[in-house]
Design a protein around this motif. Structure first.
Motif, PDB file in Angstrom:
ATOM      1  N   LEU A 281     -42.170 -20.513  -0.789  1.00 22.05           N
ATOM      2  CA  LEU A 281     -41.347 -21.425  -1.586  1.00 22.05           C
ATOM      3  C   LEU A 281     -40.376 -20.651  -2.481  1.00 22.05           C
ATOM      4  N   GLY A 282     -39.118 -21.096  -2.523  1.00 22.11           N
ATOM      5  CA  GLY A 282     -38.129 -20.476  -3.426  1.00 22.11           C
ATOM      6  C   GLY A 282     -38.145 -21.149  -4.789  1.00 22.11           C
ATOM      7  N   ARG A 283     -37.132 -20.828  -5.602  1.00 19.45           N
ATOM      8  CA  ARG A 283     -37.024 -21.414  -6.938  1.00 19.45           C
ATOM      9  C   ARG A 283     -36.747 -22.921  -6.827  1.00 19.45           C
ATOM     10  N   ARG A 284     -37.378 -23.711  -7.712  1.00 21.35           N
ATOM     11  CA  ARG A 284     -37.166 -25.155  -7.685  1.00 21.35           C
ATOM     12  C   ARG A 284     -36.218 -25.558  -8.814  1.00 21.35           C
ATOM     13  N   VAL A 285     -35.199 -26.352  -8.488  1.00 21.96           N
ATOM     14  CA  VAL A 285     -34.269 -26.848  -9.508  1.00 21.96           C
ATOM     15  C   VAL A 285     -34.065 -28.340  -9.253  1.00 21.96           C
ATOM     16  N   ALA A 286     -34.054 -29.142 -10.325  1.00 23.59           N
ATOM     17  CA  ALA A 286     -33.882 -30.593 -10.156  1.00 23.59           C
ATOM     18  C   ALA A 286     -32.526 -31.050 -10.692  1.00 23.59           C
ATOM     19  N   TYR A 287     -31.911 -31.979  -9.978  1.00 27.56           N
ATOM     20  CA  TYR A 287     -30.636 -32.586 -10.394  1.00 27.56           C
ATOM     21  C   TYR A 287     -30.836 -34.099 -10.501  1.00 27.56           C
ATOM     22  N   PRO A 288     -30.467 -34.711 -11.634  1.00 23.86           N
ATOM     23  CA  PRO A 288     -30.526 -36.180 -11.709  1.00 23.86           C
ATOM     24  C   PRO A 288     -29.488 -36.788 -10.763  1.00 23.86           C
ATOM     25  N   LEU A 289     -29.831 -37.894 -10.125  1.00 27.27           N
ATOM     26  CA  LEU A 289     -28.909 -38.478  -9.140  1.00 27.27           C
ATOM     27  C   LEU A 289     -28.302 -39.778  -9.654  1.00 27.27           C
ATOM     28  N   ARG A 290     -27.014 -39.909  -9.463  1.00 25.96           N
ATOM     29  CA  ARG A 290     -26.303 -41.135  -9.829  1.00 25.96           C
ATOM     30  C   ARG A 290     -25.013 -41.154  -9.040  1.00 25.96           C
ATOM     31  N   GLN A 291     -24.459 -42.355  -8.956  1.00 19.62           N
ATOM     32  CA  GLN A 291     -23.116 -42.437  -8.380  1.00 19.62           C
ATOM     33  C   GLN A 291     -22.160 -42.772  -9.519  1.00 19.62           C
TER      34      GLN A 291
END
Ligand SMILES: Cc1cc2nc3c(=O)[nH]c(=O)nc-3n(C[C@H](O)[C@H](O)[C@H](O)COP(=O)(O)OP(=O)(O)OC[C@H]3O[C@@H](n4cnc5c(N)ncnc54)[C@H](O)[C@@H]3O)c2cc1C
Length: 435
Positions: A281-291
């Protein structure tokens, strides 16, 4: 087109430097536009707040971008593809399925008669390519670069826009005939001018990371629809896979906090065993999703492009591809203006650009929003319809072709494609291109 109010809070002095065009934001889209306009004969200034190789650079980050076949042509036309190609993996097949359902569909390059349906490239590598073209010098091919430099304020004049920019702690005032805002989803220009948006919240995040697989299927991309949202596995070079896992907001922090083994087990349970066991597993990064869609992406002496105009759900990897099609169309009308001596911020030019791009932008927003919502709904009959839809898609070559052409960025109903999207050059007036 609209005429926005003057919302600048502090007075600006008369512009010291005058440009035909100022691009605010030198990220994936703004940086690519600057590359496209090299040698156009236009006086262009690019303003970017964060150096391209800084760890905090928000555009050239951990993301891995699925590029359509049409995007490859545009990147070739503006001289970026040569650097990106060695680090990009071709997509020959796309496998679409629904978790817990029986339906699935395949798209294949052979059926579409193309070398690849698309490519997968790290955003950082694209940053390297853009930096390679624009170089470290202050001015390249008529493009003046201010970086790190931040736009702090703007004020309209009858024949242009004054910009207040902070460069290395000192304030500078610029004047431009056209302002191109490529300053991302939270666009400063949009906010400062009070431009309104249509926003849809999904209650989802995208966790991105990389994995290895013990039964790799080379050059195959997977889009799996699950009840928390789509999960994409994209082939990368060196046998790695890029994961874009849409999660419910409430679950994201818990998943990010899991041990590597526990996270891999959850991912495996969501994705299944089409690639065998997942590991490394590589580094985990989260992005909030919206339009976020700007209601008026074109204004008086102003164009919003890329995420500043439209931030989309990442399902089917449309955002940057759409931004590239925007900038290819904009570069084309601007190069023509340079050739004929027309005002680059004039109403006729902006109306032409708007007519070229409006439909494609609206279509991409509708398709990504529908896909993001459709498959999350657990209602039984809808699940069955989705399964049957996928089976139907797999059985009907015409439907597959339409979907493939959309993914490849070649959909015919998206308006007249730009010269760059057709593999033609922009025909600039002087040299310095195709570096
Ligand atoms: C998880 C995820 C996966 C994705 N996958 C794909 C994919 O597979 N395919 C695809 O096509 N798209 C994908 N996208 C979308 C893609 O990442 C975006 O469309 C793209 O990054 C938009 O680039 P941009 O240059 O418009 O904006 P940004 O990347 O936000 O760049 C904006 C730039 O403006 C600068 N800036 C901001 N304010 C100022 C200021 N005041 N002064 C000076 N500079 C300023 C910032 O420093 C930054 O460099 C994905 C997005 C996410 C979140």
């Amino acid at each position: 087109m609209i005429s926005e109010p003057d919302t600048h809070h502090s007075p600006l002095t008369t512009g010291h430097c005058s440009y035909d065009l100022v691009i605010v934001g030198g990220g994936l889209v703004g940086g690519s536009l600057a590359c496209a306009l090299r040698g156009s004969g236009l006086r262009v200034c690019s303003i970017e707040a964060v150096a391209a190789d800084a760890p905090a650079q928000p555009s050239y980050d951990e993301r891995v971008i699925a590029l359509s076949f049409g995007s490859r042509r545009i990147l070739e036309g503006i001289g970026l593809w040569g650097v990106i190609a060695p680090g990009a993996e071709a997509i020959h097949r796309i496998h679409v399925s629904q978790r817990g359902g029986f339906g699935f569909a395949h798209l294949d390059r052979a059926e579409q008669g193309v070398e690849a349906l698309g490519y997968v490239a790290p955003a950082r590598l694209m940053g390297t390519a853009i930096r390679g073209i624009l170089g470290a010098e202050a001015t390249v091919g008529g493009i003046e670069q201010l970086c790190p430099a931040r736009l702090l304020g703007l004020r309209r004049r009858p024949d242009g826009i004054d910009l207040e920019v902070s460069v290395a702690g000192a304030s500078r005032t610029l004047n431009t005939r056209l302002l191109v805002a490529a300053d991302g989803g939270d666009s400063f220009v949009r906010r400062r001018l009070g431009l309104t948006v249509r926003e849809r919240l999904y209650g989802q995040d995208a966790i991105i990371t990389t994995v290895s697989a013990d039964r790799p299927q080379p050059n195959t991309a997977y889009e799996r629809f699950t009840d928390s949202g789509p999960l994409a596995m994209l082939p990368m070079t060196q046998g790695r896979w890029s994961v874009v896992w849409t999660t419910l907001e409430a679950d994201t922090q818990g998943l990010l906090g899991l041990s590597e083994a526990a996270f891999l087990a959850r991912l495996q349970e969501r994705f299944g065993y089409r690639l065998g066991g997942l590991s490394r597993l590589g580094r985990r990064v989260a992005y909030p999703l919206r339009q976020v869609m700007a209601r008026e992406p074109v204004g008086e002496r102003l164009v919003l492009i890329g995420n500043a105009a439209h931030t989309l759900h990442p399902v089917a990897g449309q955002g940057f591809n759409l931004g590239l099609r925007d900038l290819a169309a904009l570069a084309e009308v601007l190069v023509e203006a340079a050739r004929t001596g027309a005002d680059p911020g004039g109403r006729a030019l902006l109306a032409e650009y708007e007519a070229l791009r409006g439909r494609d932008q609206a279509d991409a927003a509708r398709v990504t929003d529908t896909l993001a919502r459709l498959f999350v709904n657990p209602w039984g009959p809808l699940r069955l319809a989705r399964d049957l839809g996928l089976v139907g898609l797999d059985l009907v070559p015409g439907a597959r072709r339409a979907l493939a052409r959309r993914f490849m960025g070649l959909a015919s109903h998206a308006g007249r494609p730009s010269r760059l999207a057709r593999g033609l050059s922009l025909g600039q007036s002087s040299g310095g291109r195709h570096g």
